[in-house]
Design a protein around this motif. Sequence first.
Motif, PDB file in Angstrom:
ATOM      1  N   ALA A 118      70.589  81.578  65.011  1.00  0.00           N
ATOM      2  CA  ALA A 118      69.946  81.661  66.316  1.00  0.00           C
ATOM      3  C   ALA A 118      68.756  82.616  66.277  1.00  0.00           C
ATOM      4  O   ALA A 118      67.712  82.345  66.861  1.00  0.00           O
ATOM      5  CB  ALA A 118      70.939  82.100  67.372  1.00  0.00           C
ATOM      6  N   THR A 119      68.880  83.732  65.566  1.00  0.00           N
ATOM      7  CA  THR A 119      67.765  84.670  65.490  1.00  0.00           C
ATOM      8  C   THR A 119      66.640  84.128  64.625  1.00  0.00           C
ATOM      9  O   THR A 119      65.481  84.373  64.898  1.00  0.00           O
ATOM     10  CB  THR A 119      68.238  86.036  64.948  1.00  0.00           C
ATOM     11  N   ALA A 120      66.983  83.381  63.581  1.00  0.00           N
ATOM     12  CA  ALA A 120      65.948  82.782  62.733  1.00  0.00           C
ATOM     13  C   ALA A 120      65.168  81.723  63.507  1.00  0.00           C
ATOM     14  O   ALA A 120      63.952  81.614  63.375  1.00  0.00           O
ATOM     15  CB  ALA A 120      66.572  82.171  61.489  1.00  0.00           C
ATOM     16  N   LYS A 121      65.857  80.951  64.310  1.00  0.00           N
ATOM     17  CA  LYS A 121      65.194  79.923  65.114  1.00  0.00           C
ATOM     18  C   LYS A 121      64.302  80.564  66.163  1.00  0.00           C
ATOM     19  O   LYS A 121      63.203  80.100  66.435  1.00  0.00           O
ATOM     20  CB  LYS A 121      66.250  79.038  65.769  1.00  0.00           C
ATOM     21  N   LYS A 122      64.750  81.673  66.754  1.00  0.00           N
ATOM     22  CA  LYS A 122      63.964  82.367  67.767  1.00  0.00           C
ATOM     23  C   LYS A 122      62.702  82.969  67.146  1.00  0.00           C
ATOM     24  O   LYS A 122      61.640  82.927  67.732  1.00  0.00           O
ATOM     25  CB  LYS A 122      64.810  83.463  68.419  1.00  0.00           C
ATOM     26  N   ALA A 123      62.815  83.505  65.943  1.00  0.00           N
ATOM     27  CA  ALA A 123      61.659  84.088  65.273  1.00  0.00           C
ATOM     28  C   ALA A 123      60.637  83.011  64.912  1.00  0.00           C
ATOM     29  O   ALA A 123      59.437  83.249  64.964  1.00  0.00           O
ATOM     30  CB  ALA A 123      62.094  84.840  64.024  1.00  0.00           C
ATOM     31  N   ALA A 124      61.100  81.835  64.552  1.00  0.00           N
ATOM     32  CA  ALA A 124      60.189  80.758  64.196  1.00  0.00           C
ATOM     33  C   ALA A 124      59.433  80.238  65.411  1.00  0.00           C
ATOM     34  O   ALA A 124      58.306  79.756  65.290  1.00  0.00           O
ATOM     35  CB  ALA A 124      60.958  79.618  63.548  1.00  0.00           C
ATOM     36  N   ALA A 125      60.025  80.350  66.587  1.00  0.00           N
ATOM     37  CA  ALA A 125      59.396  79.854  67.797  1.00  0.00           C
ATOM     38  C   ALA A 125      58.545  80.922  68.490  1.00  0.00           C
ATOM     39  O   ALA A 125      58.034  80.685  69.570  1.00  0.00           O
ATOM     40  CB  ALA A 125      60.467  79.350  68.757  1.00  0.00           C
ATOM     41  N   SER A 126      58.383  82.105  67.870  1.00  0.00           N
ATOM     42  CA  SER A 126      57.616  83.163  68.510  1.00  0.00           C
ATOM     43  C   SER A 126      56.151  82.765  68.611  1.00  0.00           C
ATOM     44  O   SER A 126      55.634  81.988  67.813  1.00  0.00           O
ATOM     45  CB  SER A 126      57.756  84.463  67.732  1.00  0.00           C
ATOM     46  N   LYS A 127      55.494  83.330  69.582  1.00  0.00           N
ATOM     47  CA  LYS A 127      54.088  83.021  69.803  1.00  0.00           C
ATOM     48  C   LYS A 127      53.225  83.967  68.995  1.00  0.00           C
ATOM     49  O   LYS A 127      53.456  85.160  68.946  1.00  0.00           O
ATOM     50  CB  LYS A 127      53.747  83.140  71.281  1.00  0.00           C
ATOM     51  N   GLY A 128      52.211  83.432  68.380  1.00  0.00           N
ATOM     52  CA  GLY A 128      51.270  84.207  67.590  1.00  0.00           C
ATOM     53  C   GLY A 128      49.865  83.796  67.966  1.00  0.00           C
ATOM     54  O   GLY A 128      49.659  83.042  68.924  1.00  0.00           O
ATOM     55  N   PRO A 129      48.884  84.286  67.241  1.00  0.00           N
ATOM     56  CA  PRO A 129      47.512  83.889  67.543  1.00  0.00           C
ATOM     57  C   PRO A 129      47.307  82.397  67.315  1.00  0.00           C
ATOM     58  O   PRO A 129      47.801  81.850  66.338  1.00  0.00           O
ATOM     59  CB  PRO A 129      46.673  84.717  66.581  1.00  0.00           C
ATOM     60  N   LYS A 130      46.614  81.773  68.199  1.00  0.00           N
ATOM     61  CA  LYS A 130      46.328  80.344  68.104  1.00  0.00           C
ATOM     62  C   LYS A 130      44.954  80.181  67.472  1.00  0.00           C
ATOM     63  O   LYS A 130      43.943  80.033  68.144  1.00  0.00           O
ATOM     64  CB  LYS A 130      46.402  79.714  69.486  1.00  0.00           C
ATOM     65  N   ARG A 131      44.929  80.216  66.157  1.00  0.00           N
ATOM     66  CA  ARG A 131      43.672  80.211  65.414  1.00  0.00           C
ATOM     67  C   ARG A 131      42.911  78.902  65.551  1.00  0.00           C
ATOM     68  O   ARG A 131      41.711  78.869  65.334  1.00  0.00           O
ATOM     69  CB  ARG A 131      43.948  80.531  63.957  1.00  0.00           C
ATOM     70  N   GLY A 132      43.589  77.846  65.923  1.00  0.00           N
ATOM     71  CA  GLY A 132      42.917  76.571  66.106  1.00  0.00           C
ATOM     72  C   GLY A 132      41.958  76.574  67.282  1.00  0.00           C
ATOM     73  O   GLY A 132      41.022  75.783  67.339  1.00  0.00           O
ATOM     74  N   LEU A 133      42.157  77.492  68.219  1.00  0.00           N
ATOM     75  CA  LEU A 133      41.277  77.587  69.380  1.00  0.00           C
ATOM     76  C   LEU A 133      39.990  78.341  69.073  1.00  0.00           C
ATOM     77  O   LEU A 133      39.071  78.342  69.877  1.00  0.00           O
ATOM     78  CB  LEU A 133      42.008  78.288  70.532  1.00  0.00           C
ATOM     79  N   TYR A 134      39.918  79.007  67.908  1.00  0.00           N
ATOM     80  CA  TYR A 134      38.751  79.800  67.550  1.00  0.00           C
ATOM     81  C   TYR A 134      37.626  78.957  66.960  1.00  0.00           C
ATOM     82  O   TYR A 134      36.536  79.450  66.748  1.00  0.00           O
ATOM     83  CB  TYR A 134      39.122  80.872  66.533  1.00  0.00           C
ATOM     84  N   PHE A 135      37.888  77.682  66.679  1.00  0.00           N
ATOM     85  CA  PHE A 135      36.908  76.820  66.032  1.00  0.00           C
ATOM     86  C   PHE A 135      36.710  75.540  66.829  1.00  0.00           C
ATOM     87  O   PHE A 135      37.619  75.067  67.493  1.00  0.00           O
ATOM     88  CB  PHE A 135      37.366  76.470  64.610  1.00  0.00           C
ATOM     89  N   LYS A 136      35.508  74.971  66.734  1.00  0.00           N
ATOM     90  CA  LYS A 136      35.193  73.694  67.362  1.00  0.00           C
ATOM     91  C   LYS A 136      34.781  72.722  66.266  1.00  0.00           C
ATOM     92  O   LYS A 136      34.010  73.068  65.380  1.00  0.00           O
ATOM     93  CB  LYS A 136      34.038  73.846  68.351  1.00  0.00           C
ATOM     94  N   VAL A 137      35.298  71.511  66.341  1.00  0.00           N
ATOM     95  CA  VAL A 137      34.955  70.472  65.367  1.00  0.00           C
ATOM     96  C   VAL A 137      34.062  69.464  66.054  1.00  0.00           C
ATOM     97  O   VAL A 137      34.436  68.860  67.049  1.00  0.00           O
ATOM     98  CB  VAL A 137      36.228  69.796  64.818  1.00  0.00           C
ATOM     99  N   GLU A 138      32.876  69.297  65.519  1.00  0.00           N
ATOM    100  CA  GLU A 138      31.908  68.338  66.056  1.00  0.00           C
ATOM    101  C   GLU A 138      31.524  67.388  64.928  1.00  0.00           C
ATOM    102  O   GLU A 138      30.678  67.715  64.100  1.00  0.00           O
ATOM    103  CB  GLU A 138      30.688  69.069  66.598  1.00  0.00           C
TER     104      GLU A 138
END
Length: 63
Positions: free
Chosen positions: A4-24
């Motif tokens: 249960a703790t391993a699953k909770k750690a995997a679902a933690s929120k971190g930086p969303k690096r995909g939002l830092y870039f734009k693909v054109e």
Amino acid sequence: MAAATAKKAAASKGPKRGLYFKVEGAKVTTAKKYCPRCGPGVMMADHKDRTTCGKCGYTEFRK
């Protein structure tokens, strides 16, 4: 209990690096500005009235 703790750690929120870039098409650009002191690789945080570097503290205020 350990699973249960391993699953909770995997679902933690971190930086969303995909939002830092734009693909054109085939070109990728950064959505955020790089810090002029720290150089490329360190992006500045956007606030309502300023942009700030979290590493060195450099701040640019908006008008």
